[in-house]
Design an enzyme around this catalytic site. Structure first.
Site, mmCIF file in Angstrom:
data_model
loop_
_atom_site.group_PDB
_atom_site.id
_atom_site.type_symbol
_atom_site.label_atom_id
_atom_site.label_comp_id
_atom_site.label_asym_id
_atom_site.label_seq_id
_atom_site.Cartn_x
_atom_site.Cartn_y
_atom_site.Cartn_z
ATOM 1 C CD GLU A 283 -2.680 1.106 2.725
ATOM 2 O OE1 GLU A 283 -2.121 0.558 3.735
ATOM 3 O OE2 GLU A 283 -3.047 2.371 2.894
ATOM 4 C CG ASP A 284 2.486 3.072 3.690
ATOM 5 O OD1 ASP A 284 0.782 3.108 3.286
ATOM 6 O OD2 ASP A 284 2.229 2.818 4.832
#
Ligand code: MN
Length: 729
Positions: free
Chosen positions: A78-79
């Protein structure tokens, strides 16, 4: 990168899993550390400290290498630049699947409104139905985020996270038996959401602790002695204070003030065998007076989440006279009680068969079924929350099949639990051989025989009597379909009448020409609009015959309910929360007898020329209107409108009845406590004054039912107030 790299975590895992694949954990750590690079947390720490903390929480549950790696990698996709494909290539499909499950949830977590939250939950259920470890990682992730919640700057964001924790993650943790984790989640969320209440209870706990010196230690020793004297080989006795949140919950659920709530200590006795559990129980009951109604045998009938223990409540001897809770269990039961599902995922040999995930958890299947029957994700969340919070009762079919239901369940819940088709066609029920009303609350051990009839259908009133999400979703779906059919019929009749009065052709062919200008997609939609009062029949006449519009400007009487009375006041905007089901322009009043609050089930009574008076559905005044059913209209609070303004105005009045010690400080303490919960006292009446006690009626301005409950719970925490209840006329 923090000092020590992955050394600490691998050492920890090797402690319980000596032969495990340490290299894989090292690799997961290296990838996560490199990917998160210079990212930081809200408190300024390097970001990698978070996945490591999550992995450590899971290592505390002795989870397998795949879970630990997933924890380390859970925020990378996600990051950071890392892709799912890369994770699958390096760690294999199993870990990739787990990371994918957690990642999908993270993305949705950033959304704030209720629908999105429900959607999020839906994804979570789907993900954990494939592999329950997704939930374990997610819970550990949430626990660490709650532990560091104080560093989040924006209050709004802290509140949202705390709400979500309370509504979804804590119940889920409870559902899979992770008791310690659930308690910590709840307490941390409670401190954020209700700082006043949390502070009050914590202060009282500290005070009691100060007075009692080392009560826990003394009672612990006494319990051990009592059991040993009874010939039980005691392995361990531990004692603890109950959490501030669980005390607060009790104060809300039962009508008890803090003073009466004396069992704030709980003790655990761990013994070698099942037989000795019962021996220990006998010894404890022999030594202390037993509190009636508190004994529960979860050993012979375990909870749905697998929990086993004997529970009892006893009163300590003079001079303490305090009530305590005692739980008795074996070592194995103890491990399951603390670790729940996680106990099944303890480290195993790398080649061993993985446990058959969701298969063991019937409730996950139930959640999926609710999901299929709920119209909106929002409704799904509501249905599911009901399910997750409940305690259980155990009932039997005539053939002896065990049916587990939440406490408060009725034969209707039972019927739906057996089969949806059985539920839909239920007409009666025999409990233990006797014909009983369908609204009867089932008790443990009841044998229930459902009587069905071909062509039988659910009744709308059932919805009030069911507690299972499954039953509720089925009934709602059926009722909504019925209601629409009924509304269509009403609309059709009203239109036919309106056209007849004008001597005009009102055939469907004519009506279809009016659809476009009225912005209705289909004829059925138009009938619904008319039948529900959102569209006047005359508007349809004018849309079909526009040339009549001029002539129709003259005033004329309409059927009472559908008329848009020009004299009626517009719906008052300061009623705090709008009401649905009204014809626009109707004036709204709240009946003084029952003080309906948003959250109460309500009904409207029409008075011609005056508008609508709102009563609660349980209000006894309604009986006086029984002979005139046409005056009842179906209304509800417009929660959708209120969602736009979550902090609605405090314009509803709730009435509370209080019995208090007759002391000078009492009234002041009372009003202060109301103010602390952000309520406003508008009226205060002493209805009965005795030497020792006074009885007071307090009117409080609140936002809604929930707010009133908060005020009541706040009052119950005040010393000197012995009974606090909502006053129902
Ligand atoms: Mn995370």
């Amino acid at each position: 990168m923090p000092e020590g790299g992955s050394g600490l975590i691998t050492a920890r895992v090797q402690g319980y899993a000596p032969g495990c694949n340490v290299a894989l954990i090292d690799e997961a750590f290296a990838l996560a550390a490199q990917a998160h690079g210079a990212q930081t947390r809200d408190n300024g720490d390097p970001y990698i400290t978070h996945p490591v903390a999550v992995a450590e929480i899971l290592a505390g549950y002795h989870l397998d290498v795949a879970s630990i790696c997933t924890a380390l990698l859970h925020d990378t996709v996600e990051d950071t630049q890392v892709t799912m494909r890369e994770i699958e290539a390096r760690f294999g499909p199993a870990i990739a699947g787990l990371v994918d499950g957690v990642t999908k949830l993270n993305k949705l977590e950033l959304q704030s409104d209720r629908t999105k939250q429900a959607e999020n939950f839906r994804k979570l259920v789907l993900a954990m139905s494939r592999d329950i470890r997704v939930l374990l990682v997610k819970l550990a992730d949430r626990l660490h985020n709650m532990r560091t919640l104080g560093f989040v700057q924006k209050r709004e964001r802290r509140q949202r996270i705390a709400h979500e924790t309370m509504d979804i993650y804590a119940p889920l943790a409870a559902r899979i038996g992770m008791d310690a984790l659930k308690t910590e989640l709840q307490n941390r969320a409670f401190a954020e959401l209700e700082p006043e209440a949390h502070g009050t209870i914590q202060a009282r706990l500290n005070y009691l602790r100060g007075q009692g010196a080392d009560v826990i230690e003394e009672v612990r020793r006494e319990l051990r002695q009592v059991c040993q004297d009874g010939g039980v080989g005691v392995l361990e006795v531990s004692g603890r204070e109950k959490s501030a949140f669980s005390i607060w919950q009790k104060m809300q659920m039962r009508n008890v003030a803090f003073e009466q709530l004396s069992d704030i200590m709980a003790f655990r006795v761990v013994v070698p065998t099942r037989e000795q559990c019962y021996m220990a129980l006998g010894a404890v009951h022999n030594a202390f007076p037993v509190i009636a109604g508190r004994f529960k045998d979860y050993i012979s009938t375990p909870k749905t989440n697998g929990y086993q223990s004997l529970h009892t409540g006893v009163t300590l001897r003079h001079p303490r006279n305090q009530k305590i809770e005692v739980q008795i269990r074996t070592r194995e039961m103890h491990d399951i009680a603390d670790n729940g599902v996680a106990a099944h995922w303890n480290y195993k040999e790398p080649d061993s068969e993985p446990p058959s995930e969701a298969k063991n958890f019937g409730w996950v299947k139930d959640l999926l079924e609710i999901l299929d029957n709920s119209a909106a994700p929002d409704e799904f969340l509501e249905n599911t929350k009901l399910e997750l919070y409940q305690d259980q009762v155990f009932c039997f079919t005539p053939k002896g099949q065990l049916i587990q239901l939440p406490r408060g369940a009725t034969p209707i819940d039972f019927a739906y639990a057996v089969h949806s088709q059985v539920g839909d066609t239920t007409v009666g029920a025999k409990i233990n051989g006797r014909l009983m009303p369908l609204r009867t609350e089932l008790a443990n051990g009841d044998q229930v025989e459902i009587m069905t009839a071909r062509g039988g259908t659910p009744s709308p009133s059932w919805e009030r009597w069911v507690v299972t999400g499954k039953a509720r979703a089925r009934i709602r779906r059926y009722v909504a379909a019925q209601q629409r059919a009924h509304t269509i019929e009403q609309g059709r009749t009203a239109l036919a009448r309106a056209f007849r009065q004008e001597g005009l052709d009102g055939s469907e062919k004519v009506l279809e020409t009016a659809l476009k200008s009225l912005k209705c997609a289909t004829l059925a939609d138009m009938y619904v609009a008319v039948g529900s009062g959102n569209l006047g029949p005359r508007d349809v006449v004018h849309a079909a015959y526009p040339e009549l519009l001029e002539a129709a400007r003259a005033p004329r009487m309409m059927p009472a309910l559908l008329a848009r009375s020009p004299t009626a006041k517009p719906p008052s905007r300061d009623s705090g929360l709008a009401i649905t089901g009204l014809v626009s322009g109707m004036a709204v009043h709240y009946a003084g007898c029952c003080h309906a609050l948003p959250g109460d089930p309500i009904v409207g009574i029409v008075t011609t020329g005056k508008g609508v008076t709102i009563h609660t559905k349980g209000c006894s005044t309604l009986e006086t209107f029984a002979a005139t059913p046409e005056r009842f209209i179906d209304v509800d609070w417009d929660y959708a409108a209120s969602a736009e303004a979550p902090n609605g105005k405090k314009t509803h009045t709730g009435r509370i009845s209080v019995i208090a010690v007759n002391e000078p400080a009492t009234l002041g303490n009372l009003t202060n406590a109301v103010a602390r919960q952000d309520g406003g006292v508008t009226n205060l009446k002493i209805v009965n004054r005795q030497q020792d006690f006074i009885e007071i009626l307090v009117d409080v301005e609140v936002r809604d039912l929930r707010h009133l409950s908060m005020v009541i719970a706040g009052l119950r925490a005040v010393s000197g107030l012995t009974q606090v209840e909502r006053d129902h006329a």
